[in-house]
Design a protein around this motif. Structure first.
Motif, short mmCIF file in Angstrom:
data_model
loop_
_atom_site.label_atom_id
_atom_site.label_comp_id
_atom_site.label_asym_id
_atom_site.label_seq_id
_atom_site.Cartn_x
_atom_site.Cartn_y
_atom_site.Cartn_z
N VAL A 27 -15.20 16.10 68.19
CA VAL A 27 -16.58 15.77 68.57
C VAL A 27 -16.51 14.59 69.53
O VAL A 27 -15.64 13.72 69.41
CB VAL A 27 -17.44 15.44 67.33
N GLY A 28 -17.41 14.57 70.49
CA GLY A 28 -17.37 13.52 71.50
C GLY A 28 -18.65 12.73 71.58
O GLY A 28 -19.67 13.07 70.97
N LYS A 29 -18.59 11.64 72.34
CA LYS A 29 -19.80 10.88 72.64
C LYS A 29 -20.77 11.78 73.41
O LYS A 29 -20.32 12.65 74.16
CB LYS A 29 -19.43 9.67 73.52
N PRO A 30 -22.07 11.66 73.23
CA PRO A 30 -22.79 10.58 72.56
C PRO A 30 -23.01 10.78 71.06
O PRO A 30 -23.78 10.01 70.47
CB PRO A 30 -24.14 10.57 73.28
N ASP A 31 -22.41 11.78 70.47
CA ASP A 31 -22.52 11.92 69.02
C ASP A 31 -22.09 10.62 68.35
O ASP A 31 -21.09 10.01 68.76
CB ASP A 31 -21.63 13.08 68.55
N PRO A 32 -22.79 10.17 67.33
CA PRO A 32 -22.41 8.91 66.67
C PRO A 32 -21.06 8.96 65.97
O PRO A 32 -20.46 7.90 65.72
CB PRO A 32 -23.54 8.71 65.64
N ALA A 33 -20.55 10.16 65.67
CA ALA A 33 -19.34 10.27 64.86
C ALA A 33 -18.15 9.47 65.39
O ALA A 33 -17.47 8.79 64.62
CB ALA A 33 -18.97 11.74 64.67
N PRO A 34 -17.82 9.54 66.70
CA PRO A 34 -16.68 8.74 67.18
C PRO A 34 -16.87 7.25 66.98
O PRO A 34 -15.92 6.53 66.66
CB PRO A 34 -16.61 9.09 68.66
N PHE A 35 -18.10 6.78 67.14
CA PHE A 35 -18.36 5.36 66.96
C PHE A 35 -18.27 4.97 65.48
O PHE A 35 -17.77 3.89 65.14
CB PHE A 35 -19.74 5.00 67.52
N LEU A 36 -18.76 5.83 64.61
CA LEU A 36 -18.66 5.56 63.17
C LEU A 36 -17.21 5.54 62.72
O LEU A 36 -16.82 4.72 61.87
CB LEU A 36 -19.46 6.60 62.38
N GLU A 37 -16.39 6.42 63.30
CA GLU A 37 -14.97 6.41 62.99
C GLU A 37 -14.32 5.11 63.50
O GLU A 37 -13.44 4.54 62.83
CB GLU A 37 -14.27 7.62 63.62
N ALA A 38 -14.77 4.65 64.64
CA ALA A 38 -14.24 3.38 65.17
C ALA A 38 -14.57 2.23 64.23
O ALA A 38 -13.73 1.33 64.02
CB ALA A 38 -14.84 3.12 66.55
N LEU A 39 -15.76 2.23 63.65
CA LEU A 39 -16.12 1.18 62.69
C LEU A 39 -15.19 1.22 61.48
O LEU A 39 -14.77 0.17 60.98
CB LEU A 39 -17.58 1.35 62.25
N LYS A 40 -14.86 2.42 61.02
CA LYS A 40 -13.93 2.54 59.90
C LYS A 40 -12.56 1.99 60.27
O LYS A 40 -11.95 1.25 59.50
CB LYS A 40 -13.80 4.01 59.48
N ARG A 41 -12.08 2.37 61.46
CA ARG A 41 -10.75 1.91 61.88
C ARG A 41 -10.73 0.39 62.07
O ARG A 41 -9.71 -0.25 61.82
CB ARG A 41 -10.35 2.59 63.20
N GLY A 42 -11.84 -0.15 62.52
CA GLY A 42 -11.90 -1.59 62.73
C GLY A 42 -12.26 -2.39 61.50
O GLY A 42 -12.13 -3.61 61.49
N GLY A 43 -12.75 -1.67 60.47
CA GLY A 43 -13.10 -2.34 59.22
C GLY A 43 -14.30 -3.26 59.34
O GLY A 43 -14.34 -4.32 58.70
N VAL A 44 -15.29 -2.85 60.15
CA VAL A 44 -16.47 -3.69 60.35
C VAL A 44 -17.74 -2.87 60.22
O VAL A 44 -17.72 -1.64 60.29
CB VAL A 44 -16.45 -4.38 61.73
N GLU A 45 -18.87 -3.56 60.05
CA GLU A 45 -20.17 -2.91 60.08
C GLU A 45 -20.63 -2.78 61.53
O GLU A 45 -20.15 -3.49 62.43
CB GLU A 45 -21.18 -3.74 59.29
N ALA A 46 -21.59 -1.90 61.76
CA ALA A 46 -22.06 -1.64 63.11
C ALA A 46 -22.59 -2.90 63.79
O ALA A 46 -22.41 -3.10 65.01
CB ALA A 46 -23.13 -0.56 63.10
N ALA A 47 -23.23 -3.77 63.03
CA ALA A 47 -23.80 -4.99 63.61
C ALA A 47 -22.74 -5.93 64.15
O ALA A 47 -23.06 -6.84 64.93
CB ALA A 47 -24.65 -5.71 62.56
N ALA A 48 -21.50 -5.73 63.76
CA ALA A 48 -20.41 -6.60 64.20
C ALA A 48 -19.56 -5.95 65.29
O ALA A 48 -18.44 -6.39 65.56
CB ALA A 48 -19.52 -6.99 63.03
N ALA A 49 -20.10 -4.90 65.93
CA ALA A 49 -19.32 -4.16 66.92
C ALA A 49 -20.11 -3.97 68.20
O ALA A 49 -21.34 -3.89 68.20
CB ALA A 49 -18.91 -2.80 66.36
#
Length: 231
Positions: free
Chosen positions: A154-176
């Motif tokens: 799945v690619g951008k603009p779907d939120p899924a890649p960004f949500l996976e990035a938050l998991k990999r970075g170990g942060v909440e969306a507000a900190a990214a």
């Protein structure tokens, strides 16, 4: 909340993509003319038609651009009379010719100095719809992870890649925060996932989207100052 994670788009954000792809396409056609002469005279429009047919039959392929290009080449070679095994071998080799040429990018001069500064304070990652590999470009050490639509399905603009990035970075969306050039894929996609979004706009285009980016930069060297204001 303090920014802890920064994700980057690649194509047209860290380098200019169009001339590289154009050159790679020419090299691919030259290789095919020399190594698969039956396909050499097939117009490029026919390859586009094969691509559209494949995507219509299997929509997920639009996010798997490497697999899609291989499939297009295989189908085109098979249609002009190459046996299946030979068509597959030629398609795989042709794709590698293209992929190697596709990585002959010239990273913008400010990219590495900026990444060096930023990685002292933030976790850095990549979120891309393309098939460029930062490991081939010698800049992978700056990033904790690199996510591409090819791997995620799945690619951008779907939120899924960004949500996976938050998991990999170990942060909440507000900190990214995400940095990219595309108003839809990068800015809207990141904001829909709850991240802040910085629009890389070197040509000074007018914003035409509904929700404005959280910041805009003409040069990547402006990023540290923008991010410092959000600390």
């Amino acid at each position: 909340m303090t920014i802890k994670l920064i994700t980057f788009d690649l194509d047209d954000t860290l380098w200019d993509t169009a001339p590289v792809i154009a050159s790679a396409e020419i090299l691919l056609r030259d290789w095919l003319a020399a190594n698969a002469p039956r396909l050499g005279s097939v117009p490029v429009e026919h390859l586009f038609a094969i691509r559209e047919r494949l995507v219509q039959a299997e929509p997920a392929l639009k996010h798997r651009i490497s697999a899609l290009r291989r499939r297009v080449l295989f189908n085109a070679l098979a249609e002009v009379g190459y046996a299946q095994e030979q068509a597959q071998a030629l398609a795989d080799e042709a794709f590698e010719v293209f992929l190697q040429a596709r990585h002959q990018v010239e990273v913008f001069p400010e990219v590495e100095p900026v990444l060096e500064i930023l990685r002292q304070h933030y976790v850095l990652g990549v979120v891309t719809n393309g098939n460029a590999d930062v490991r081939r470009l010698g800049i992978s050490d700056y990033f904790r992870f690199a996510l591409c639509a090819e791997d995620l399905g799945v690619g951008k603009p779907d939120p899924a890649p960004f949500l996976e990035a938050l998991k990999r970075g170990g942060v909440e969306a507000a900190a990214a925060v995400h940095i990219g050039d595309h108003p839809g894929d990068d800015i809207s996609g990141a904001q829909r996932a709850g991240l802040r979004a910085v629009w890389f706009n070197p040509q000074g285009k007018d914003w035409t989207g509904e929700r404005a980016p959280d910041a805009e930069v003409r040069q990547l060297s402006q990023l540290p100052e923008v991010l410092a204001r959000w600390r």
